[in-house]
Design a protein around this motif. Sequence first.
Motif, PDB file in Angstrom:
ATOM      1  N   ALA A 190      49.628  31.415  36.241  1.00  0.00           N
ATOM      2  CA  ALA A 190      48.821  30.569  35.358  1.00  0.00           C
ATOM      3  C   ALA A 190      47.516  30.171  36.054  1.00  0.00           C
ATOM      4  CB  ALA A 190      49.600  29.334  34.926  1.00  0.00           C
ATOM      5  N   GLU A 191      47.589  29.842  37.337  1.00  0.00           N
ATOM      6  CA  GLU A 191      46.381  29.474  38.079  1.00  0.00           C
ATOM      7  C   GLU A 191      45.432  30.663  38.214  1.00  0.00           C
ATOM      8  OE1 GLU A 191      49.541  28.740  39.155  1.00  0.00           O
ATOM      9  OE2 GLU A 191      49.433  26.630  38.546  1.00  0.00           O
ATOM     10  N   VAL A 192      45.999  31.847  38.429  1.00  0.00           N
ATOM     11  CA  VAL A 192      45.174  33.059  38.519  1.00  0.00           C
ATOM     12  C   VAL A 192      44.444  33.276  37.196  1.00  0.00           C
ATOM     13  CG1 VAL A 192      45.234  35.581  38.762  1.00  0.00           C
ATOM     14  CG2 VAL A 192      46.625  34.142  40.274  1.00  0.00           C
ATOM     15  N   VAL A 193      45.166  33.176  36.086  1.00  0.00           N
ATOM     16  CA  VAL A 193      44.562  33.385  34.765  1.00  0.00           C
ATOM     17  C   VAL A 193      43.476  32.350  34.511  1.00  0.00           C
ATOM     18  CG1 VAL A 193      45.009  33.285  32.275  1.00  0.00           C
ATOM     19  CG2 VAL A 193      46.567  34.547  33.779  1.00  0.00           C
ATOM     20  N   ARG A 194      43.754  31.088  34.829  1.00  0.00           N
ATOM     21  CA  ARG A 194      42.749  30.036  34.600  1.00  0.00           C
ATOM     22  C   ARG A 194      41.531  30.207  35.504  1.00  0.00           C
ATOM     23  NH1 ARG A 194      47.601  26.768  33.803  1.00  0.00           N
ATOM     24  NH2 ARG A 194      47.745  26.399  31.561  1.00  0.00           N
ATOM     25  N   GLY A 195      41.677  30.978  36.585  1.00  0.00           N
ATOM     26  CA  GLY A 195      40.529  31.272  37.448  1.00  0.00           C
ATOM     27  C   GLY A 195      39.467  32.072  36.721  1.00  0.00           C
ATOM     28  N   PHE A 196      39.870  32.986  35.837  1.00  0.00           N
ATOM     29  CA  PHE A 196      38.879  33.762  35.082  1.00  0.00           C
ATOM     30  C   PHE A 196      38.841  33.414  33.603  1.00  0.00           C
ATOM     31  CE2 PHE A 196      42.576  36.582  35.720  1.00  0.00           C
ATOM     32  CZ  PHE A 196      42.898  36.917  34.413  1.00  0.00           C
ATOM     33  N   LEU A 197      39.811  32.653  33.115  1.00  0.00           N
ATOM     34  CA  LEU A 197      39.810  32.152  31.730  1.00  0.00           C
ATOM     35  C   LEU A 197      40.024  30.632  31.782  1.00  0.00           C
ATOM     36  CD1 LEU A 197      42.033  34.841  29.944  1.00  0.00           C
ATOM     37  CD2 LEU A 197      39.542  34.612  29.815  1.00  0.00           C
ATOM     38  N   ASP A 253      43.453  43.579  31.635  1.00  0.00           N
ATOM     39  CA  ASP A 253      42.924  43.461  30.270  1.00  0.00           C
ATOM     40  C   ASP A 253      42.305  42.087  30.057  1.00  0.00           C
ATOM     41  OD1 ASP A 253      44.021  45.982  29.661  1.00  0.00           O
ATOM     42  OD2 ASP A 253      45.855  45.102  28.797  1.00  0.00           O
ATOM     43  N   LEU A 254      43.014  41.070  30.486  1.00  0.00           N
ATOM     44  CA  LEU A 254      42.569  39.695  30.250  1.00  0.00           C
ATOM     45  C   LEU A 254      41.297  39.374  31.018  1.00  0.00           C
ATOM     46  CD1 LEU A 254      46.082  38.031  30.329  1.00  0.00           C
ATOM     47  CD2 LEU A 254      44.640  38.385  28.299  1.00  0.00           C
ATOM     48  N   GLU A 255      41.146  39.940  32.214  1.00  0.00           N
ATOM     49  CA  GLU A 255      39.917  39.707  32.992  1.00  0.00           C
ATOM     50  C   GLU A 255      38.690  40.256  32.280  1.00  0.00           C
ATOM     51  OE1 GLU A 255      39.999  39.470  37.576  1.00  0.00           O
ATOM     52  OE2 GLU A 255      41.446  41.041  37.029  1.00  0.00           O
ATOM     53  N   ARG A 256      38.873  41.305  31.471  1.00  0.00           N
ATOM     54  CA  ARG A 256      37.750  41.918  30.748  1.00  0.00           C
ATOM     55  C   ARG A 256      37.537  41.300  29.364  1.00  0.00           C
ATOM     56  NH1 ARG A 256      40.448  46.506  32.801  1.00  0.00           N
ATOM     57  NH2 ARG A 256      41.359  46.900  30.769  1.00  0.00           N
ATOM     58  N   ALA A 257      38.416  40.409  28.939  1.00  0.00           N
ATOM     59  CA  ALA A 257      38.361  39.865  27.573  1.00  0.00           C
ATOM     60  C   ALA A 257      37.122  39.006  27.368  1.00  0.00           C
ATOM     61  CB  ALA A 257      39.620  39.044  27.284  1.00  0.00           C
ATOM     62  N   ASP A 258      36.476  39.192  26.219  1.00  0.00           N
ATOM     63  CA  ASP A 258      35.320  38.379  25.828  1.00  0.00           C
ATOM     64  C   ASP A 258      35.839  37.331  24.849  1.00  0.00           C
ATOM     65  OD1 ASP A 258      32.879  37.296  25.181  1.00  0.00           O
ATOM     66  OD2 ASP A 258      32.267  38.973  23.908  1.00  0.00           O
ATOM     67  N   VAL A 259      35.959  36.090  25.309  1.00  0.00           N
ATOM     68  CA  VAL A 259      36.585  35.053  24.486  1.00  0.00           C
ATOM     69  C   VAL A 259      35.638  33.927  24.119  1.00  0.00           C
ATOM     70  CG1 VAL A 259      38.903  35.540  25.324  1.00  0.00           C
ATOM     71  CG2 VAL A 259      37.476  33.892  26.542  1.00  0.00           C
ATOM     72  N   GLY A 260      34.380  34.013  24.520  1.00  0.00           N
ATOM     73  CA  GLY A 260      33.446  32.942  24.193  1.00  0.00           C
ATOM     74  C   GLY A 260      33.947  31.618  24.744  1.00  0.00           C
ATOM     75  N   GLY A 304      37.121  27.082  18.537  1.00  0.00           N
ATOM     76  CA  GLY A 304      38.283  27.689  17.910  1.00  0.00           C
ATOM     77  C   GLY A 304      39.458  27.785  18.857  1.00  0.00           C
ATOM     78  N   LEU A 305      40.607  28.070  18.285  1.00  0.00           N
ATOM     79  CA  LEU A 305      41.829  28.343  19.043  1.00  0.00           C
ATOM     80  C   LEU A 305      42.147  29.818  18.855  1.00  0.00           C
ATOM     81  CD1 LEU A 305      43.943  25.242  17.969  1.00  0.00           C
ATOM     82  CD2 LEU A 305      42.697  25.551  20.096  1.00  0.00           C
ATOM     83  N   ARG A 306      42.494  30.484  19.937  1.00  0.00           N
ATOM     84  CA  ARG A 306      42.731  31.927  19.854  1.00  0.00           C
ATOM     85  C   ARG A 306      43.912  32.329  20.726  1.00  0.00           C
ATOM     86  NH1 ARG A 306      38.184  36.310  21.439  1.00  0.00           N
ATOM     87  NH2 ARG A 306      36.899  34.674  20.559  1.00  0.00           N
ATOM     88  N   ASP A 307      44.708  33.267  20.212  1.00  0.00           N
ATOM     89  CA  ASP A 307      45.771  33.903  20.988  1.00  0.00           C
ATOM     90  C   ASP A 307      45.222  35.195  21.561  1.00  0.00           C
ATOM     91  OD1 ASP A 307      48.162  32.338  20.747  1.00  0.00           O
ATOM     92  OD2 ASP A 307      48.294  32.952  18.659  1.00  0.00           O
ATOM     93  N   ILE A 308      45.439  35.422  22.842  1.00  0.00           N
ATOM     94  CA  ILE A 308      45.102  36.719  23.438  1.00  0.00           C
ATOM     95  C   ILE A 308      46.273  37.150  24.313  1.00  0.00           C
ATOM     96  CG2 ILE A 308      42.605  36.349  23.358  1.00  0.00           C
ATOM     97  CD1 ILE A 308      42.676  35.916  26.398  1.00  0.00           C
ATOM     98  N   SER A 309      46.409  38.461  24.470  1.00  0.00           N
ATOM     99  CA  SER A 309      47.483  38.974  25.317  1.00  0.00           C
ATOM    100  C   SER A 309      47.037  40.265  25.967  1.00  0.00           C
ATOM    101  CB  SER A 309      48.760  39.194  24.500  1.00  0.00           C
ATOM    102  OG  SER A 309      48.542  40.172  23.520  1.00  0.00           O
TER     103      SER A 309
END
Length: 168
Positions: free
Chosen positions: A102-109, A77-84, A67-72
């Motif tokens: 962006a690189e930091v976010v992609r490190g955990f997502l 908050d994003l580090e704790r997100a359960d996104v499958g 799926g495609l999902r928007d999260i914010s």
Amino acid sequence: GTAHYVALGHIHKPQAVRAAPCPARYCGSLIQLDFGERGQKKSVVVVEATPGRKATTRQVPISGGRGLRDISGTLADLERADVGDDYLRVTVEVDGPTPGIAEVVRGFLPNALEVRLEYERDETPREEVLRSQSPREQFATYYHHSHGVEPTPELLGAFDRVHEDVTT
């Protein structure tokens, strides 16, 4: 002869054509192809057509694919997100421009396809102000409004070269 069933393509959302003289459907895409389709349920249509009889159709949901999902949220908050295993469009709430986020976010997502920043920005420049500026000044104003920082001399030099190429 008359068509018993018309299969149509290109439109991504599966749907029937209600005013058609025989059963007609857009099959839709098999998976979500862009974020405009997030949350859209995908399917295939099984058609039974026999000469001399009206065709019957049966829609079968597809459960595969990612799926495609928007999260914010904030980074915490994003580090704790359960996104499958969904592909993500991520909006990070920050105080201002944050190079390298962006690189930091992609490190955990790692499934983040797009990372956007959300922060309070200056008011959009007024049209009369922009009209009084040179193209280079308009670009600098746009860049500052979009990114919260002034464009680098290298970027302004690149703008100058492109502008010169298209105006001469």
